[in-house]
Scaffold this active site. Sequence first.
Site, PDB file in Angstrom:
ATOM      1  N   ASN A 101      71.082  46.092  -4.925  1.00 30.40           N
ATOM      2  CA  ASN A 101      72.537  45.973  -4.787  1.00 30.40           C
ATOM      3  C   ASN A 101      72.892  45.129  -3.569  1.00 30.40           C
ATOM      4  O   ASN A 101      73.933  45.311  -2.941  1.00 30.40           O
ATOM      5  CB  ASN A 101      73.214  47.344  -4.742  1.00 30.40           C
ATOM      6  N   HIS A 137      41.942  45.295  27.751  1.00 28.84           N
ATOM      7  CA  HIS A 137      42.896  44.931  26.710  1.00 28.84           C
ATOM      8  C   HIS A 137      43.541  46.204  26.139  1.00 28.84           C
ATOM      9  O   HIS A 137      42.943  47.276  26.150  1.00 28.84           O
ATOM     10  CB  HIS A 137      42.216  44.145  25.590  1.00 28.84           C
ATOM     11  N   HIS A 138      44.751  46.070  25.668  1.00 26.69           N
ATOM     12  CA  HIS A 138      45.584  47.159  25.149  1.00 26.69           C
ATOM     13  C   HIS A 138      46.138  48.062  26.252  1.00 26.69           C
ATOM     14  O   HIS A 138      46.805  49.061  25.960  1.00 26.69           O
ATOM     15  CB  HIS A 138      44.842  48.040  24.129  1.00 26.69           C
ATOM     16  N   GLY A 166      65.747  60.050   8.946  1.00 28.32           N
ATOM     17  CA  GLY A 166      66.441  58.947   8.279  1.00 28.32           C
ATOM     18  C   GLY A 166      65.974  57.559   8.660  1.00 28.32           C
ATOM     19  O   GLY A 166      66.794  56.667   8.885  1.00 28.32           O
ATOM     20  N   GLU A 198      50.264  50.487  11.405  1.00 31.70           N
ATOM     21  CA  GLU A 198      50.231  51.879  11.863  1.00 31.70           C
ATOM     22  C   GLU A 198      51.507  52.647  11.535  1.00 31.70           C
ATOM     23  O   GLU A 198      51.468  53.857  11.293  1.00 31.70           O
ATOM     24  CB  GLU A 198      49.977  51.925  13.373  1.00 31.70           C
ATOM     25  N   GLU A 227      74.899  51.745   5.002  1.00 32.60           N
ATOM     26  CA  GLU A 227      75.518  51.153   6.193  1.00 32.60           C
ATOM     27  C   GLU A 227      76.884  50.562   5.851  1.00 32.60           C
ATOM     28  O   GLU A 227      77.839  50.663   6.637  1.00 32.60           O
ATOM     29  CB  GLU A 227      74.615  50.067   6.784  1.00 32.60           C
TER      30      GLU A 227
END
Length: 606
Positions: free
Chosen positions: A510, A154-155, A453, A89, A516
């Site tokens: 790379n 359920h769920h 981002g 999803e 980061e």
Amino acid sequence: MSANTQAVASLHAEVTRLRHELTTVQNAGPSADVSTVAADTMYVGQYLVERLVQLGVTKMFGVPGDFNLGFLDFVEDHPKMDWVGDCNELNASYAADGYARVNEGKPGVLLTTFGVGELSAMNGIAGAFSEHVPVLHIVGVPSTSQQKAKPMLHHTLGDGRYDAYYMAAQQFTISHSSLNSIETAAAEIDRVITDCLVKARPVYLMLPTDIAYMRISATRLKTPLNIEPPANDPETEEFVLDEIVKLVEAAQNDVIILVDACGIRHGVKHELEALCKHTGYPVYAAPMGKSVIDESYSRYGGIYVGEISHDDIKAKVESAKLILSVGGLKSDFNTGNFTYHIPTQRTVELHSDHTLVQFAVFPGIGMKRLMPKLIARLQPYKEGAFQAEVPKFEAPVPKEDNDIISQTWLWPRVGQFFRPKDIVVAETGTSSFGVLDVPLPAGAVFVSQILWGSIGWTVGSTLGAAFAGLDRGMNRTILFVGDGSLQLTVQELSVMIHHGLKPIIFVLNNSGYTIERFLHGKTRKYNDISNWKWTKLLDTLGGEEGKTVRSYTVRTKDELSNLLDDPKFAAAETIQLVELVMEMHDAPRALKVQAELSGKTNRYTA
């Protein structure tokens, strides 16, 4: 924008919506009652699909689940709607986002199931909200009787809270509805879809299993949805126009236009092109506004990112006596870490639901209605405006005395590979910063997620963008993604292969998370990743290497140039993946500067 301004703008929008709703009901007439003959009725699920088809939507993304399977029959059975089953999803939400960005004026549509499915998609929906992208999130949910009885189904969370996910979704959507009555189902569907497109934000629609299969009048479908923005108050609009003209006259043609993301998200691309060409003012773009204006336009000067800008661009923008800002989104990565040097007293900001003239805010004065009138008022100043010189936006390939594929060399070189009407998708970090300084040819579209981002977003987004490109008759879809980002969402390559899509995928190998590393922890292990056998991916995920898919590894400038110059490769006759082997600690100039600015803001040092 202040809370009062937002309230006034919202009130304007609501009045417009109610006026149109009244028109819709009047046009529907007596036959709008649910008790009409069978020939005038259809299932709620069919009505929803038909509304989307009317808007030109051809694809619905998502994952099947027991609470949406019945509705999926309507999707699959419609001759003009295709179901795109995604691997999860989250990827599906990214795909719906990419579809909407490229297919201007149409929503991306996502279908998930109750709880487990919709929560997985929420990150993608939040990103679309952040960046003003119209996405309709349909969630198949338990029947209305189960929602009332509240069994430990359920769920669920096991505590009877069937509205928990509905409440969570409201944090990331501009409009939402739980369809629990056939008397209001059609009107609610219309309202939510209209809000999605007029406000250019995600919306949320709960579709219970029983409601999907109840019959309602189809008469509302005879009245097209009104997706035009609210009308501006005439007196206020005239005053705003007068004030802008006064500032233009005082600036003595030293005026520039600065375009940004909302210029395309809120449907003013054509008005913006007219503004540029009928005034002659030099035009620049923020990173999120790249490709909003054709970058081959002679008066286009390039990307302005505050302190990160090239010196000539920075000087031209910041010295202008008046800046007409269109659709601005002043996030950190979009403004060079808030280093815009544009005083408020020299700025006019045009937005979808308000206008700022210097320090004055005019709520409810939206740019879609304002800009045609502004163009007419400014056209007499055109001759003088053309006297202002605009530096040519270009990126020559540098000469380097080695054969290493450097970041400095790579981006201008692939810039020569781009063609008109290409869709260029760039991942957060290295790729998005690298492509910024490369001019795109006429009609090309740049797709990147600079504000939200979320790494890995581009892979799902490329799926949606490629489908939208087919709808629009675009050229190739080209993805630039880092090795670390690709590992997050790589499954979606299999969906591209399954549907016969033909993107070109450049994988920057790379050895880890480059952005980061430059933000913090340049040599830390947490920024390392495992090295995959990248050229085996397409074959593993369902392709047949050399026949339905093609993969390449390039390690030198000559190897890459030879590949880019190969007509068969450039023709993109099948999906292709290119592994670019690059140095670990190399990065584009703009990323290095942004990382330095962000590092000071984050204050990691003691």
